[in-house]
Design a protein around this motif. Structure first.
Motif, short mmCIF file in Angstrom:
data_model
loop_
_atom_site.label_atom_id
_atom_site.label_comp_id
_atom_site.label_asym_id
_atom_site.label_seq_id
_atom_site.Cartn_x
_atom_site.Cartn_y
_atom_site.Cartn_z
N VAL A 1 3.98 2.05 5.69
CA VAL A 1 4.93 1.37 4.80
C VAL A 1 5.44 0.14 5.52
O VAL A 1 5.83 0.23 6.69
CB VAL A 1 6.13 2.28 4.45
CG1 VAL A 1 7.06 1.60 3.47
CG2 VAL A 1 5.66 3.63 3.94
N SER B 1 9.00 -3.44 -0.50
CA SER B 1 8.12 -2.58 0.30
C SER B 1 6.70 -2.60 -0.25
O SER B 1 6.50 -2.71 -1.47
CB SER B 1 8.66 -1.14 0.33
OG SER B 1 8.83 -0.63 -0.97
N TYR C 1 2.61 -0.67 0.50
CA TYR C 1 2.08 0.61 0.98
C TYR C 1 0.56 0.55 1.12
O TYR C 1 -0.14 0.02 0.25
CB TYR C 1 2.46 1.72 -0.01
CG TYR C 1 3.96 1.82 -0.20
CD1 TYR C 1 4.69 2.79 0.49
CD2 TYR C 1 4.65 0.95 -1.04
CE1 TYR C 1 6.07 2.87 0.34
CE2 TYR C 1 6.03 1.02 -1.20
CZ TYR C 1 6.73 1.99 -0.50
OH TYR C 1 8.10 2.06 -0.64
N LEU D 1 0.13 7.40 5.60
CA LEU D 1 0.54 6.21 4.85
C LEU D 1 1.35 5.29 5.75
O LEU D 1 2.23 5.73 6.48
CB LEU D 1 1.42 6.68 3.67
CG LEU D 1 1.70 5.69 2.55
CD1 LEU D 1 0.43 5.35 1.79
CD2 LEU D 1 2.72 6.30 1.59
N VAL E 1 5.31 7.07 -2.96
CA VAL E 1 5.36 5.61 -3.02
C VAL E 1 6.29 5.16 -4.13
O VAL E 1 7.15 4.29 -3.94
CB VAL E 1 3.94 5.03 -3.21
CG1 VAL E 1 3.99 3.55 -3.53
CG2 VAL E 1 3.10 5.28 -1.96
N LYS F 1 9.73 3.25 -3.15
CA LYS F 1 9.84 1.86 -3.59
C LYS F 1 11.11 1.65 -4.42
O LYS F 1 11.85 0.70 -4.21
CB LYS F 1 8.60 1.52 -4.42
CG LYS F 1 8.34 0.04 -4.60
CD LYS F 1 6.98 -0.19 -5.24
CE LYS F 1 6.64 -1.68 -5.20
NZ LYS F 1 6.51 -2.20 -3.83
N TYR G 1 0.68 -4.28 -1.90
CA TYR G 1 0.08 -4.63 -0.60
C TYR G 1 -1.06 -5.61 -0.81
O TYR G 1 -1.19 -6.63 -0.12
CB TYR G 1 -0.44 -3.38 0.11
CG TYR G 1 -1.29 -3.73 1.33
CD1 TYR G 1 -0.73 -3.82 2.59
CD2 TYR G 1 -2.65 -4.03 1.18
CE1 TYR G 1 -1.48 -4.20 3.68
CE2 TYR G 1 -3.42 -4.41 2.27
CZ TYR G 1 -2.84 -4.49 3.52
OH TYR G 1 -3.60 -4.88 4.59
#
Lengths: 468, 468
Positions: A392, A379, A381, A390, A364, A368, A262
């Motif tokens: 996504v 993806s 997070y 969370l 995660v 993923k 991210y």
């Protein structure tokens, strides 16, 4: 009299009662009332009704109940799951003309408002009275407080002030048959019978139409501190959370975590300035404190950061020195709003899930891998980790449409397996309805149906939402 | 098969399933299970059932549902309104053998416990894990957490941590027909459908039997400060409350007020040492802060007191210098426990009412005058003012029995007129049932009935409680 004639008569009666500006039909029916921010296709409601008082809402419900019209309440239309999207042939009941602050009690720290009041107006009115209303989310300028209640909105400061539910002392609601239920309690403690207001909060307009709300207010924070920290691994993130809770206690007002992928999207693709260097770290943490005294609590916050560096819980850290810095720190977290830009990620699938904080990194890693191996889906997070929430963002580059059902099966399947929730703060609406059984058992859904039948036996209030 | 034979068969089946120690009848039926701390007369239940697991509770409910036995759940039996008092010919279902801590999640700050676990055991287990469970009340050693949920117990630190409702993340309950509903959520944010657990909290065992609970834990407070202050009038009390909220924010952990007549009873009749001098003041205020760091927050607390004296909001004040002092300060507030002593006040009538903080002194003045003029009844006032919760102790010297209905009509009549609540924290049970309509309207009570019918159509769960 056939159904069409009866329906025409009922609409004519509503038009007479509400006036032309209170009953919009045909070409006058605004496009925006046909869906919400779920971006699901527009529907064709019979009319948009715009009452100006609880009495008008009650009359509308009595008329619609008799005519068998389904009714979908609408606030600011900023919901993300389709909860405010009307059904074809039903009516939309917009609270937009029921807006305003009715009373502020400084000693009791309460505010009474009409349900159509925009959140930002409430925040401002509280501030003008020298107080603070802590609910805050991106749509603050557009969303209405009634909608915030109906979805039990979360937002940025849940770790300190709780969800919308925790900020509501009382409310007034109109039932499917037009009965007005006044529960305008202003007290923190009231154990006289069932706490009925809890049922109207978070039930997405399926049990009643919220028309008035009594909110809790708080003292204004005297000062705010913020820091960005880079952690080596998720164990270190948990260590930082534990230390922040211990040393800041209830002054801790946000604990947001961004996973490395991210962070790279936010700083390299969106181009938000990176106030810290990720290096070989795994997560960036945003810690915010609302203090009572700059001199005392600012120093307390600095000493937390020193402690985290000394204990080797973080490998890089920056403390905001100004409001501009605080805004820059939050900009890394808010960069997600830019992901839809085709130059950045473009079309993508968003998830809002919840699971125990201790298992979040495991989720995660597994999500993923499954998204990538199973369907070539990228993806990233991030989220309100201090609250177990969370977000996504997932996407298959170039796919149009994006493979929502396939990605949902993977993400929600894992959530179900890990006893998480398919909706932490956005609600169910219609978008997440197929996945509700992953978070709630058959006995729970059966109880929801029993309550729905007890409140709205004809099923006219916001049908097709949450469960069938 | 006549009713008696069917009942005998059902009881025999329960005895077989639960064993002799799980099904107490006749001479083995303990006197304590025949009533609760309401001191209402003992009843004659058919049996006291003592399950050891959720599965046994489910079997009991299936059997009782089929046999038409009414079932009254029991925890520590410390309720004050008769909520745990069984009905003649029904069964009492005691959770006393379902006691224990099942899990603690330090990262998620949650604890999962069986419903029969005593509150004090939960407090201790949290402390041993380096954490804190904030619910606290006088009956901590005897009351069970399931009972705390069923009455939504309040206690001393609501101003900071909220009611029991705010401390519960999830629960497991058994419905009237024996269905087990597992809602063992461990997340702060979960908006997947109706928040059903809210209905089981505060409904006094009328909708289901709570068998397991997931509780929120908090960081342990590092230090505690306390002060006693004398205010000149109620406006000054409100000024002190406002200043304490502003300067201590969420560190403020208690704000208790004692009216002058209460203070005289406590210090002159009970003989508790008076750490401050009332002089010509009107109220004594107990302020408590749970801090994060003795050096920082202790100084913060001292400066609050200096501010209050400088601003002339208080005319005398004392800050605790030790834990002994803190205990001595609370002793003035806890002196009410001695009022039943015939040497002090003797038989009296207790009220637990709530109303907006701003109107509390008006209520006291009017209630005191009406009780005195109307029926020669003395009264003293004290309570959790920061939470809008007032306790009233009223008595007609020498009257036996005390004129409960007459005094109730005066006190609750005023409460109804001022939009207060006839129960702030103790619940309704049977004792306050006649007065529920003063705090809740017909539409509200109708909704409560609809919910009750949806959950327990045969009406076997804790009948005669809250409403008829």
């Amino acid at each position: 009299m056939n159904d069409t004639t009866a329906a025409t008569d009922a609409l004519a009666a509503l038009r007479r009662e509400l006036g032309a500006s209170g009953c919009l039909e045909g070409a006058d029916l605004p496009a925006r009332n046909r869906t919400d921010w779920s971006f699901l296709p527009q529907t064709s409601p019979r009319a948009v009704l715009r009452p100006t008082s609880t009495e008008e809402v009650a009359r509308i419900m009595r008329e619609c109940h008799a005519a068998g019209f389904s009714v979908t309440p609408q606030g600011g239309l900023t919901g993300l799951c389709g909860g405010a999207r009307p059904v074809d042939g039903g009516v939309a009941l917009s609270l937009e003309r029921m807006s305003g602050i009715e009373a502020i009690d400084p000693a009791g720290m309460t505010m009474t408002v009409l349900a159509g009041t925009p959140l930002e107006r409430i925040q401002t009115a509280a501030a003008e009275a020298g107080l603070y209303f802590p609910l805050d989310l991106g749509a603050r300028g557009s969303c209405a407080i009634g909608g915030n209640l109906s979805t039990n909105a979360g937002g940025n400061r849940v770790i300190r002030y709780g969800m919308t539910r925790d900020l509501v002392l009382g409310l007034e609601a109109v039932l499917a048959d037009g009965t007005v239920v006044s529960m305008l309690n202003r007290m923190i403690k009231n154990n006289a019978g069932y706490d009925l207001k809890q049922l109207f909060i978070g039930s997405e307009g399926t049990l009643g139409i919220i028309t008035r709300v009594v909110l809790r207010l708080f003292p204004q924070p005297a000062c705010t501190s913020a820091a960005l920290c880079v952690a080596r691994d998720y164990d270190a993130v948990l260590g930082v959370l534990s230390a922040a809770r211990q040393k800041l206690g209830p002054l801790l007002s946000a604990f947001e975590v961004m996973w490395a992928d991210y962070w790279h999207q936010a700083t390299e693709r969106v181009g938000v300035r990176a106030p810290v260097s990720m290096g070989d770290g795994s997560h960036v943490i945003l810690i915010e404190m609302q203090g009572l005294d700059e001199a005392i609590d600012g120093a307390r916050f600095e000493s937390l950061l020193e402690h985290l560096l000394e204990e080797d819980l973080v490998q890089d850290g920056a403390v905001a020195q100004s409001l501009t810095d605080i805004a820059a720190f939050w900009a890394t977290r808010d960069a997600a709003a830019e992901f839809a830009n085709p130059e950045i990620i473009g079309p993508h699938i968003s998830f809002d899930v919840g699971l125990p904080v201790s298992r979040m990194d495991e989720f995660v890693t597994r999500a993923k891998a499954s998204l990538s191996e199973g369907m070539g889906c990228h993806s990233v997070y991030y989220g309100h980790i201090g609250d177990g929430n969370l977000h996504v963002v997932a996407w298959v580059p170039g796919a149009d449409p994006q493979p929502i059902p396939e990605a949902s099966r993977i993400v929600y399947g894992l959530i179900g397996e890990m006893n998480g929730t398919v909706s932490a703060e956005h609600g169910i609406g219609t978008l997440k309805k197929p996945y509700l059984p992953l978070s709630r058992g058959p006995a729970e859904i059966d109880l929801m149906r029993r309550i729905k039948a007890a409140f709205d036996p004809e099923g006219i209030l916001n049908p097709t939402k949450i469960f069938d």
